[in-house]
Design a protein around this motif. Structure first.
Motif, mmCIF file in Angstrom:
data_model
loop_
_atom_site.group_PDB
_atom_site.id
_atom_site.type_symbol
_atom_site.label_atom_id
_atom_site.label_comp_id
_atom_site.label_asym_id
_atom_site.label_seq_id
_atom_site.Cartn_x
_atom_site.Cartn_y
_atom_site.Cartn_z
ATOM 1 N N THR A 124 -65.435 -78.929 -48.184
ATOM 2 C CA THR A 124 -64.628 -78.642 -46.999
ATOM 3 C C THR A 124 -64.221 -77.177 -46.976
ATOM 4 O O THR A 124 -64.015 -76.561 -48.022
ATOM 5 C CB THR A 124 -63.320 -79.469 -46.976
ATOM 6 O OG1 THR A 124 -62.629 -79.214 -48.203
ATOM 7 C CG2 THR A 124 -63.586 -80.951 -46.828
ATOM 8 N N VAL A 125 -64.106 -76.653 -45.760
ATOM 9 C CA VAL A 125 -63.651 -75.275 -45.560
ATOM 10 C C VAL A 125 -62.280 -75.307 -44.895
ATOM 11 O O VAL A 125 -62.124 -75.846 -43.806
ATOM 12 C CB VAL A 125 -64.642 -74.474 -44.682
ATOM 13 C CG1 VAL A 125 -64.047 -73.123 -44.306
ATOM 14 C CG2 VAL A 125 -65.967 -74.300 -45.397
ATOM 15 N N THR A 126 -61.303 -74.740 -45.591
ATOM 16 C CA THR A 126 -59.962 -74.616 -45.016
ATOM 17 C C THR A 126 -59.732 -73.164 -44.663
ATOM 18 O O THR A 126 -59.947 -72.278 -45.494
ATOM 19 C CB THR A 126 -58.887 -75.045 -46.037
ATOM 20 O OG1 THR A 126 -59.172 -76.370 -46.454
ATOM 21 C CG2 THR A 126 -57.486 -74.984 -45.433
ATOM 22 N N ILE A 127 -59.330 -72.913 -43.429
ATOM 23 C CA ILE A 127 -59.043 -71.530 -43.035
ATOM 24 C C ILE A 127 -57.531 -71.349 -42.981
ATOM 25 O O ILE A 127 -56.805 -72.218 -42.500
ATOM 26 C CB ILE A 127 -59.703 -71.161 -41.688
ATOM 27 C CG1 ILE A 127 -59.358 -69.726 -41.283
ATOM 28 C CG2 ILE A 127 -59.304 -72.109 -40.564
ATOM 29 C CD1 ILE A 127 -60.512 -68.814 -41.180
ATOM 30 N N MET A 128 -57.074 -70.231 -43.519
ATOM 31 C CA MET A 128 -55.643 -69.996 -43.587
ATOM 32 C C MET A 128 -55.371 -68.566 -43.126
ATOM 33 O O MET A 128 -56.134 -67.646 -43.434
ATOM 34 C CB MET A 128 -55.200 -70.181 -45.041
ATOM 35 C CG MET A 128 -53.728 -70.260 -45.226
ATOM 36 S SD MET A 128 -53.329 -71.327 -46.643
ATOM 37 C CE MET A 128 -53.738 -70.313 -47.972
ATOM 38 N N SER A 129 -54.281 -68.400 -42.377
ATOM 39 C CA SER A 129 -53.908 -67.061 -41.931
ATOM 40 C C SER A 129 -52.406 -66.912 -42.040
ATOM 41 O O SER A 129 -51.656 -67.852 -41.798
ATOM 42 C CB SER A 129 -54.345 -66.841 -40.476
ATOM 43 O OG SER A 129 -54.007 -65.530 -40.074
ATOM 44 N N MET A 130 -51.972 -65.715 -42.415
ATOM 45 C CA MET A 130 -50.545 -65.410 -42.398
ATOM 46 C C MET A 130 -50.322 -64.491 -41.204
ATOM 47 O O MET A 130 -51.022 -63.494 -41.047
ATOM 48 C CB MET A 130 -50.174 -64.712 -43.703
ATOM 49 C CG MET A 130 -48.743 -64.240 -43.761
ATOM 50 S SD MET A 130 -48.399 -63.549 -45.419
ATOM 51 C CE MET A 130 -47.743 -61.959 -44.958
ATOM 52 N N GLY A 131 -49.357 -64.843 -40.367
ATOM 53 C CA GLY A 131 -49.125 -64.001 -39.203
ATOM 54 C C GLY A 131 -48.127 -64.627 -38.261
ATOM 55 O O GLY A 131 -47.561 -65.687 -38.549
ATOM 56 N N PRO A 132 -47.912 -63.990 -37.120
ATOM 57 C CA PRO A 132 -46.992 -64.542 -36.118
ATOM 58 C C PRO A 132 -47.614 -65.778 -35.465
ATOM 59 O O PRO A 132 -48.799 -66.044 -35.664
ATOM 60 C CB PRO A 132 -46.849 -63.397 -35.112
ATOM 61 C CG PRO A 132 -48.106 -62.607 -35.247
ATOM 62 C CD PRO A 132 -48.519 -62.731 -36.684
ATOM 63 N N PRO A 133 -46.817 -66.541 -34.670
ATOM 64 C CA PRO A 133 -47.337 -67.758 -34.032
ATOM 65 C C PRO A 133 -48.682 -67.547 -33.329
ATOM 66 O O PRO A 133 -49.566 -68.388 -33.383
ATOM 67 C CB PRO A 133 -46.241 -68.110 -33.025
ATOM 68 C CG PRO A 133 -44.989 -67.603 -33.651
ATOM 69 C CD PRO A 133 -45.378 -66.343 -34.391
ATOM 70 N N ARG A 134 -48.843 -66.386 -32.724
ATOM 71 C CA ARG A 134 -50.056 -66.095 -31.970
ATOM 72 C C ARG A 134 -51.319 -66.104 -32.844
ATOM 73 O O ARG A 134 -52.435 -66.290 -32.341
ATOM 74 C CB ARG A 134 -49.849 -64.696 -31.367
ATOM 75 C CG ARG A 134 -50.901 -64.273 -30.422
ATOM 76 C CD ARG A 134 -50.625 -62.846 -29.980
ATOM 77 N NE ARG A 134 -51.740 -62.370 -29.195
ATOM 78 C CZ ARG A 134 -51.852 -61.119 -28.790
ATOM 79 N NH1 ARG A 134 -50.916 -60.239 -29.094
ATOM 80 N NH2 ARG A 134 -52.890 -60.752 -28.087
ATOM 81 N N ALA A 135 -51.154 -65.923 -34.145
ATOM 82 C CA ALA A 135 -52.320 -65.874 -35.038
ATOM 83 C C ALA A 135 -53.071 -67.193 -35.078
ATOM 84 O O ALA A 135 -54.191 -67.264 -35.581
ATOM 85 C CB ALA A 135 -51.888 -65.465 -36.441
ATOM 86 N N MET A 136 -52.472 -68.264 -34.496
ATOM 87 C CA MET A 136 -53.202 -69.543 -34.445
ATOM 88 C C MET A 136 -54.483 -69.415 -33.621
ATOM 89 O O MET A 136 -55.410 -70.211 -33.780
ATOM 90 C CB MET A 136 -52.303 -70.665 -33.917
ATOM 91 C CG MET A 136 -51.953 -70.617 -32.458
ATOM 92 S SD MET A 136 -53.236 -71.256 -31.361
ATOM 93 C CE MET A 136 -53.134 -72.997 -31.656
ATOM 94 N N GLU A 137 -54.542 -68.406 -32.752
ATOM 95 C CA GLU A 137 -55.749 -68.222 -31.924
ATOM 96 C C GLU A 137 -57.005 -68.072 -32.784
ATOM 97 O O GLU A 137 -58.057 -68.613 -32.464
ATOM 98 C CB GLU A 137 -55.595 -66.971 -31.030
ATOM 99 C CG GLU A 137 -54.515 -67.116 -29.980
ATOM 100 C CD GLU A 137 -54.072 -65.770 -29.392
ATOM 101 O OE1 GLU A 137 -53.191 -65.776 -28.531
ATOM 102 O OE2 GLU A 137 -54.632 -64.715 -29.794
ATOM 103 N N ILE A 138 -56.878 -67.309 -33.886
ATOM 104 C CA ILE A 138 -58.087 -67.136 -34.711
ATOM 105 C C ILE A 138 -58.372 -68.407 -35.524
ATOM 106 O O ILE A 138 -59.509 -68.684 -35.850
ATOM 107 C CB ILE A 138 -58.022 -65.892 -35.624
ATOM 108 C CG1 ILE A 138 -56.908 -65.998 -36.663
ATOM 109 C CG2 ILE A 138 -57.890 -64.620 -34.804
ATOM 110 C CD1 ILE A 138 -57.068 -64.991 -37.798
ATOM 111 N N LEU A 139 -57.312 -69.170 -35.816
ATOM 112 C CA LEU A 139 -57.541 -70.421 -36.536
ATOM 113 C C LEU A 139 -58.289 -71.407 -35.644
ATOM 114 O O LEU A 139 -59.205 -72.098 -36.078
ATOM 115 C CB LEU A 139 -56.206 -71.017 -37.001
ATOM 116 C CG LEU A 139 -55.433 -70.148 -38.007
ATOM 117 C CD1 LEU A 139 -54.102 -70.807 -38.358
ATOM 118 C CD2 LEU A 139 -56.257 -69.909 -39.265
#
Lengths: 302, 337
Positions: free
Chosen positions: A59-74
């Motif tokens: 499985t591939v889990t993608i994780m990002s640290m950032g403001p709420p808007r960073a969900m766009e790349i997720l």
């Protein structure tokens, strides 16, 4: 084999499109005026992770640290084939330098359970530091390979091809390991079926603002209850991106955000064009000839 | 803290120092003189003790030499182990590295283990005072780490007031090489590495090296082309001018991205920083990214059809015209008829 793969990605301002209007008068960049994009090297990291998963399973889990808007790349990563996404978002994370960022990411990864491979982009276009990958590898106590362009498994080890100054090397690395992936791997496009599914994916931030708008008269308690209900419903349909805060990952408040950052920005200046001393040379045989003469006389040309 | 040394990481490969190691030594000498302390060079490798003299000639007082078979080729973990141990023992106040593929792999690993700050890709280093607005503490003579950010659109000064050592990676070709003095006295301190199995887990299976296609940092005259060159073939004219003048061919990122010429030729923030005697920019508009890598050229000629191209206002000589006409004129004028 079922590999546990994690990809770390960052949403960045598109620095290629910085124009006069995006520069503030004090010489700093107005991030709001720039389009926010998936950091290009991180897309390459995602692609390498997906191709490893497709070859060996897992499985591939993608994780990002950032403001709420960073969900766009997720969301984008889910559409391209990631299995799961997690957003690390907390005001306490703000203004972190690379060291505080790597600490935060390491805490989140440990909460998730130690993966077999962590993939990062080589560097982000807003800072170009290339530091978070190696710092995170150290925080996780795993070996690293940077500037990686190929990776495959060979009797339980990673075999990676990495760029070096004047050529390349092939390394054999035990897992778990961290790889930073260099530009040049063509990312797969989002799949149509996944686009249709994940256009409805949300975080708790999205639900909070949507429901607040929809039910302006609800009390805070009632609103919170509604958010909780909807969150559960979305999670059941696999359409919720969980948000983890500093508390969720058990981060030491002294180690995160600005407080946890050993480096400080003392000053930022806009780049000033040197000017006012240009000599216009006519684009004629005579003009060019006298320029060449002048350069010869000044020992610039010999 | 004045007694704590200023260190550089002396990157070498196959017994040859990376030129950035000598550039760093010169810069460290300048910083150490200001701080009234010594310059230490950390040299890791196998059978590389001969390089100590070269480092000393460019300004190093002390060479910390770790000569060991496990250090023959650069690998992150053994190198990081040796340097972290050395830093803990000798407590330098500053450690600088070249922002090379190796330096950018190694320095962050060390910074994380030592839990100290690190600034990437600096283009200048200075010593100055700092009043920390968070702690209201005054810091004397700390390291200003100056670097471009946001794709070269701003220049930031970074400090690490509360952590030691202060660390930075420095772009190649940015610090001027100081003349060598082969009579400078120096001391070599042999270091016994403590490398365990845990640092030996990564194995180099194959090494492939190719000759550098072009070394722009050494070129005194550079004829550089941008998007305005228009095609791969368009660069032939630039090559001809470079040949006639005895120079090398450079390019902007736009020309490289368009596939006109290889990345080895790229001048600018993400390419090579150059400061030749003469830089001829042909069909280059002059994005900040590019200017950052060539603005210190002694003389700049810009040829551009667009009178508003930013490169024209920063050039010493601005030629508004078509490079396909102007370059042949230059060749004729230089040949003297």
């Amino acid at each position: 084999m079922s590999l546990n793969l994690i990809v770390l990605a960052k949403q960045v301002p598109d620095t290629k499109n910085v124009t006069g209007e995006t520069m503030k008068e004090d010489g700093t960049v107005n991030r709001q005026a720039l389009p926010a994009i998936f950091n290009p090297d991180d897309l390459c990291a995602l692609e390498l992770a997906l191709s490893v998963r497709d070859l060996y399973g897992g499985t591939v889990t993608i994780m990002s640290m950032g403001p709420p808007r960073a969900m766009e790349i997720l969301r984008d990563a889910l559409c391209r084939g990631a299995d799961r996404a997690i957003l690390l978002s907390d005001k306490l994370f703000a203004a972190a330098d690379t060291l505080a960022t790597s600490y935060t990411l390491a805490k989140a990864i440990r909460k998730l359970g130690m993966p077999d491979i962590v993939f990062c982009g080589r560097q982000a276009i807003d800072g170009d530091t290339a530091q978070v990958g190696p710092q995170l590898a150290e925080k996780l106590h795993v070996p690293q390979a940077t500037y990686v362009k190929e990776a495959r498994l060979e009797d339980g080890h990673l075999r990676v091809t990495k760029d070096v100054e004047n050529g390349y090397e092939i390394l054999r690395i035990p897992m778990p390991a961290l790889l930073t992936v260099t530009a040049g791997i063509q990312p797969r496009p989002p799949a149509v079926k996944r686009l249709l599914k994940y256009k409805r994916v949300k975080t708790i931030f999205d639900l909070q603002s949507e429901l607040k708008e929809k039910y302006p008269d609800l009390s805070k308690e009632e609103l919170d209850r509604k958010v909780e209900e909807e969150t559960r419903a979305l999670a059941e349909r696999d359409l919720l991106i969980p948000v983890w805060t500093a508390e969720d990952i058990g981060a030491n408040p002294e180690r995160i955000g600005l407080k946890g950052s050993p480096t400080r920005v003392k000053k930022v200046e806009g780049v000033i064009l040197r000017g006012g001393e240009s000599k216009i040379i006519p684009a004629t045989e005579a003009g060019i000839a006298s320029l060449v003469q002048e350069l010869k006389a000044g020992h610039i040309l010999s | 803290m004045a007694e704590n040394e200023v260190w550089i990481f002396a990157e070498q490969e196959d017994g040859v120092l990376n030129s950035v190691a000598l550039e760093l030594t010169g810069k460290a000498r300048q910083l150490a003189d200001e701080l009234r302390t010594k310059v230490g060079a950390v040299l890791l490798g196998y059978h590389c003790e001969a390089l100590a003299k070269e480092l000393a000639a460019h300004g190093a007082d002390t060479i910390y030499l770790a000569d060991h078979p496990a250090l023959r080729y650069y690998r992150t973990l053994p190198y990081a182990r040796v340097i972290c141990d050395l830093v803990r023992e000798h407590r330098p106040q500053i450690v600088i590295y070249g922002a090379t593929v190796v330096g950018r792999d190694l320095a962050p690993r060390i910074a994380s283990e030592l839990w100290t700050g690190l600034t990437a890709d600096c283009t200048d280093l200075q010593i100055g005072d700092y009043d920390d607005p968070f702690t209201s503490r005054h810091h004397d003579q700390i390291l200003y780490q100056i670097r471009p950010a946001f794709g070269g659109n701003v220049i930031a000064t970074i400090v690490g007031p509360n952590h030691r050592p202060q660390m930075a990676t420095v772009r190649e070709g940015v610090m001027k090489l100081t003349p060598a003095d082969n009579h400078r006295p120096f001391q070599t301190i042999p270091v016994t590495p403590r490398i365990t199995d845990a640092e030996e887990v990564v194995e180099i299976i194959e090494r492939h090296r190719t000759e550098r296609e072009v070394d722009l940092r050494k070129a005194q005259i550079i004829v550089s082309g941008g998007a305005g060159v228009g095609s791969k073939e368009g660069f032939d004219l630039l090559r001809e001018l470079a040949n006639v003048l005895g120079g090398a061919v450079g390019a902007s990122r736009a020309a490289v991205d368009a596939g006109y010429i290889s990345k080895a030729h790229q001048v600018g923030q993400t390419g090579t920083t150059v400061r030749p005697r003469l830089y001829i920019a042909c069909g280059i508009s002059g994005a900040v990214q590019h200017r950052a890598g060539m603005q210190e050229s002694s003389k700049i000629i810009a040829i551009n059809t667009n009178p508003d191209a930013p490169i024209l206002s920063m050039a010493h000589y601005a030629i508004i015209g078509d490079l396909n006409q102007v370059i042949p004129m230059m060749i004729r004028a230089y040949r003297g008829h």
